[in-house]
Design an enzyme around this catalytic site. Sequence first.
Site, short mmCIF file in Angstrom:
data_model
loop_
_atom_site.label_atom_id
_atom_site.label_comp_id
_atom_site.label_asym_id
_atom_site.label_seq_id
_atom_site.Cartn_x
_atom_site.Cartn_y
_atom_site.Cartn_z
N GLY A 132 0.83 -1.20 0.00
CA GLY A 132 0.00 0.00 0.00
C GLY A 132 0.86 1.24 0.00
O GLY A 132 0.52 2.25 0.62
N PHE A 191 -4.01 -5.32 -1.37
CA PHE A 191 -3.41 -6.13 -0.30
C PHE A 191 -4.44 -7.02 0.39
O PHE A 191 -4.08 -7.88 1.16
CB PHE A 191 -2.69 -5.25 0.72
CG PHE A 191 -3.43 -4.00 1.13
CD1 PHE A 191 -4.63 -4.05 1.82
CD2 PHE A 191 -2.89 -2.76 0.83
CE1 PHE A 191 -5.29 -2.90 2.20
CE2 PHE A 191 -3.54 -1.59 1.22
CZ PHE A 191 -4.75 -1.66 1.90
N LYS A 251 2.82 1.40 5.77
CA LYS A 251 2.70 2.73 6.37
C LYS A 251 1.29 3.29 6.18
O LYS A 251 0.76 3.34 5.07
CB LYS A 251 3.72 3.68 5.73
CG LYS A 251 3.58 5.14 6.14
CD LYS A 251 4.68 5.98 5.53
CE LYS A 251 4.42 7.47 5.67
NZ LYS A 251 3.37 7.93 4.74
N HIS A 282 -4.53 2.05 10.04
CA HIS A 282 -5.40 3.04 10.70
C HIS A 282 -6.61 3.40 9.87
O HIS A 282 -7.54 4.05 10.37
CB HIS A 282 -4.60 4.28 11.13
CG HIS A 282 -4.30 5.24 10.02
ND1 HIS A 282 -4.00 6.56 10.26
CD2 HIS A 282 -4.22 5.08 8.68
CE1 HIS A 282 -3.76 7.18 9.12
NE2 HIS A 282 -3.89 6.30 8.15
#
Length: 366
Positions: free
Chosen positions: A208, A259, A273, A277
Amino acid sequence: MTQPEFGPSTPSGKASLIDLSESADSDRRVVQDDDGLLAVVGMLRGQGLARAVETAAELGIADLVAEGPRSTDELAEATGSHAPSLYRLLRALAAHGVFAELKGQRFAQTPRPAVLTSTHPRSLRDVARMFGSEWEWRSWAAFPHSIRTGRPTVDAVYGMSLWQYFEDVDPAAAAVFNAAMTGGSSRLTPAIVAAYDFSAFSTLVDVGGGRGHLLAAVLQANPRLRGVLLDQSSTVAALHEDLRAPRVAERVEVVAGSFFDFVPPGADAYLVKFVLHNWDDEAAGQILRRLREAIPTHGRLLLVERVLSRAVDFPGTTLVDLVMLKNHAGQERTEDEFRTLLSSAGFQLTHVVPAGPLCILEAQTA
């Protein structure tokens, strides 16, 4: 000696002192109450100031005054604006330290708005434009929905996820969003590269990883390292220029995909990264389990995230946490919450490395 006279409500000097003390305490309470009231009013007015800054960024005012003061009429002509209204906007911003107002309704640059220029090395112009986007304001207007239901406000407003909205409804907003994310990455990347030793790895998969800005920086700092970039086809179609640079491009493989469906297997390090979240625990667990399938027993998983901690920008991270709830039903997490989430997917959290305002959470297969 003549004794001092006291009124009927003040029978003694001692009582007078008590009254004065109580009055002072009362005055202090009033001042404290006013301070609290003014602080809350300042918070409530914040949306107006934010909208003013966003409007100036959209108009490109900071770029126009970067080389010298300009009159309101000149700025209005350059931006296609109503001059009297533009003056009122710039006057308000100057009153808050954004731009400086000179004689004759002329405005000049100051250090604060310099970061709103498109050429500033740490430019926030795209971030300001993103915050001023229609989808941002409409979703914040409906934010109580997220608090009542725990579901994304964006989905309720538009009837679709934010990613689908970008792809199907407003590609221009998607371009602004991606530019803001790229700018944010460029500001945070040096701290990430400096905080962790990537030299022990032979192949790093950036899962990502967007257009590849972070991967390019890691590869530039580690000349023996090879990299794989995984992201959606529409994203990797416009690779960051640093990923195409000599002595970097020949060490990069680009893989288009999700992913959720596939992660290239067999590398010894996987960099993820600002992905987890965006998702609640169930979806984040699915991503981690897909990673667990790909990572060999000697491999390392490197999560780059904000970690909710009172030691590192706790107020700022809590507000980002609300953004995640509004946009995706995602969340920022504490170290213990990351540890539990990783364990549920077959990983063991081994190290937490500070990297500026972020952390690199290193994990290995359990």
